[in-house]
Design an enzyme around this catalytic site. Sequence first.
Site, PDB file in Angstrom:
ATOM      1  N   SER A  63       0.811  -1.221   0.000  1.00  0.00           N
ATOM      2  CA  SER A  63       0.000   0.000   0.000  1.00  0.00           C
ATOM      3  C   SER A  63       0.841   1.266   0.000  1.00  0.00           C
ATOM      4  O   SER A  63       0.475   2.260  -0.632  1.00  0.00           O
ATOM      5  CB  SER A  63      -0.955  -0.004   1.198  1.00  0.00           C
ATOM      6  N   HIS A 124       7.952  -4.293   4.783  1.00  0.00           N
ATOM      7  CA  HIS A 124       8.356  -3.360   5.842  1.00  0.00           C
ATOM      8  C   HIS A 124       9.854  -3.440   6.140  1.00  0.00           C
ATOM      9  O   HIS A 124      10.434  -2.481   6.643  1.00  0.00           O
ATOM     10  CB  HIS A 124       7.575  -3.646   7.119  1.00  0.00           C
ATOM     11  N   ARG A 153       2.772 -12.547   7.701  1.00  0.00           N
ATOM     12  CA  ARG A 153       1.693 -11.795   7.043  1.00  0.00           C
ATOM     13  C   ARG A 153       2.060 -11.477   5.599  1.00  0.00           C
ATOM     14  O   ARG A 153       1.253 -11.643   4.697  1.00  0.00           O
ATOM     15  CB  ARG A 153       1.428 -10.512   7.820  1.00  0.00           C
ATOM     16  N   ARG A 254       9.675   1.063   5.875  1.00  0.00           N
ATOM     17  CA  ARG A 254       8.333   1.623   5.660  1.00  0.00           C
ATOM     18  C   ARG A 254       7.881   2.243   6.970  1.00  0.00           C
ATOM     19  O   ARG A 254       8.011   1.638   8.034  1.00  0.00           O
ATOM     20  CB  ARG A 254       7.381   0.534   5.193  1.00  0.00           C
ATOM     21  N   ALA A 255       7.310   3.433   6.892  1.00  0.00           N
ATOM     22  CA  ALA A 255       7.118   4.247   8.089  1.00  0.00           C
ATOM     23  C   ALA A 255       5.946   3.834   8.960  1.00  0.00           C
ATOM     24  O   ALA A 255       6.050   3.847  10.189  1.00  0.00           O
ATOM     25  CB  ALA A 255       6.946   5.719   7.678  1.00  0.00           C
ATOM     26  N   LYS A 330      -5.800   2.720   6.574  1.00  0.00           N
ATOM     27  CA  LYS A 330      -5.309   3.188   5.275  1.00  0.00           C
ATOM     28  C   LYS A 330      -5.283   4.709   5.158  1.00  0.00           C
ATOM     29  O   LYS A 330      -4.968   5.239   4.088  1.00  0.00           O
ATOM     30  CB  LYS A 330      -6.170   2.595   4.148  1.00  0.00           C
ATOM     31  N   HIS A 456       0.332 -10.193   0.088  1.00  0.00           N
ATOM     32  CA  HIS A 456      -0.069  -9.570  -1.161  1.00  0.00           C
ATOM     33  C   HIS A 456       0.291 -10.493  -2.321  1.00  0.00           C
ATOM     34  O   HIS A 456       1.007 -11.482  -2.146  1.00  0.00           O
ATOM     35  CB  HIS A 456       0.637  -8.225  -1.327  1.00  0.00           C
TER      36      HIS A 456
END
Length: 506
Positions: A63, A124, A153, A254-255, A330, A456
């Site tokens: 995302s 991540h 995940r 990833r933040a 999101k 994903h």
Amino acid sequence: MTAPKPVVLCILDGWGLRAEREANAVALANTPTFDRLMATCPNATLITHGPDVGLPRGQMGNSEVGHTNIGAGRVVAMDLGAIDLAIEEGTFARNPALCDFIAKVKAKGGTAHLMGVVSDGGVHGHIQHLIAAVEVIAASGVPVVIHAITDGRDVAPTSAGGFVQQLAEALPAGASIGTVIGRYWAMDRDKRWDRVKRASDAMLHGQGERAADAVAAVAAALARGETDEFIAPTVIGSYTGAMDGDGFFCLNFRADRAREILAGLAQPGFDAYDTGRRPDWSGFLGMVDYSTEHDRFMTTAYPKQVIRNTLGEWVASHGLRQFRIAETEKYPHVTFFLNGGKEVPEAGEDRYMANSPKVATYDLKPEMSAPDVSDHLVQAIGEGYDLIVVNYANPDMVGHTGDLRAAMAACEEVDRGLGRAVEAVRQAGGAMIVTADHGNCETMIDPETGGPHTAHTTNPVPVILVGGPAGARLRAGRLADLAPTLLELMGLPQPEEMTGRSLIEA
């Protein structure tokens, strides 16, 4: 022709396309609106992975990557590839921020604590980045303790044992694993501070489950019924916690899922939960920028690139109004990431965040907060905005649970909202692009293991034009082509920085 108003970008997060119906929540769900749009409106597919979104070949999208590329209107080279290249070329070991961190910890006689995702999911973090950092720091003579965050995940749900074994075997002298913690606890992004406290208590104070070694910790968790994502914070061997003079290095690139745990570990004035006494860190380093607030107490190995003339910035520069809407899970994606990493809204940019439900996992409430999102979306469509961007989180967040029936219910709830939005757009005389940022819930069973698939996918995603110019067709493309398409619908020129191409063909 007169530009339609509003122009809506509707992102069905995690809604991919796959020909096979088996374990395909998108295909098996009852989605009359989506099916009707696919049958009657111009549509095509988009690529959301690999070099088309600035990632290494074969790497699935996510995302953050998706919304960054969508908002930029160009392919943005992502941090995963840049860090991979730095390690391969040897420049990682000479990174100025990393060298400064090592010097500070060494001067205090401290230990370097490294927190990273122990998998090759690449969403991540990456196990190879963790191994490379351990090697560089240990070679300088600084002791290293690893806080291993298990994934389950973005990779198979019970793959952590192999990854932890791989990490343990790669450790040089002077390096050890201090804790093993499932990402459910250490990587929350929805202010579930009870989870974050459990993770930080293990890292800071050596409190939690106990295990002799990391492999045993994973095995014990599995025996308790915990898959990798949910491994209870476990303290390894003789680890007792962090001390004054120690340093901390977060390797997440990833933040969104790093912010909360880092705030709990080091943010001055933090009061979301009782952290106990925190050490006087000699250095506190992040692989990337996590937020302007985090920049006040952290240094950064790879500062973010400046993306000029994003979709939001360009629309604002023409004096137009825009609206962003998503639920908590999101919300950063339709704001921070879509705006190229800018925290502050553009001029004329309004926002609404629906609160994600407080449940342990979203299969327990697959509708999530989509009804609230839909209510505010329909309202916004009638309020005179020029551009509206909405994200429905359900297909992705419920897809991550591996529960097929729940994922089907998630798709059906989103389809209901989509139906309401389509009708509101029709009444307003607007146009809408319906698409996704990456796939997920169209593959709910892992074809290799036969177990749940929670990650994903690299499948194509749909792109549908609703209410566009008469006779228009869509061509296949990539996420970077969406902003130019929206600008064409709005009757705006495309900034020279945007190298994507409109998907609309007359």
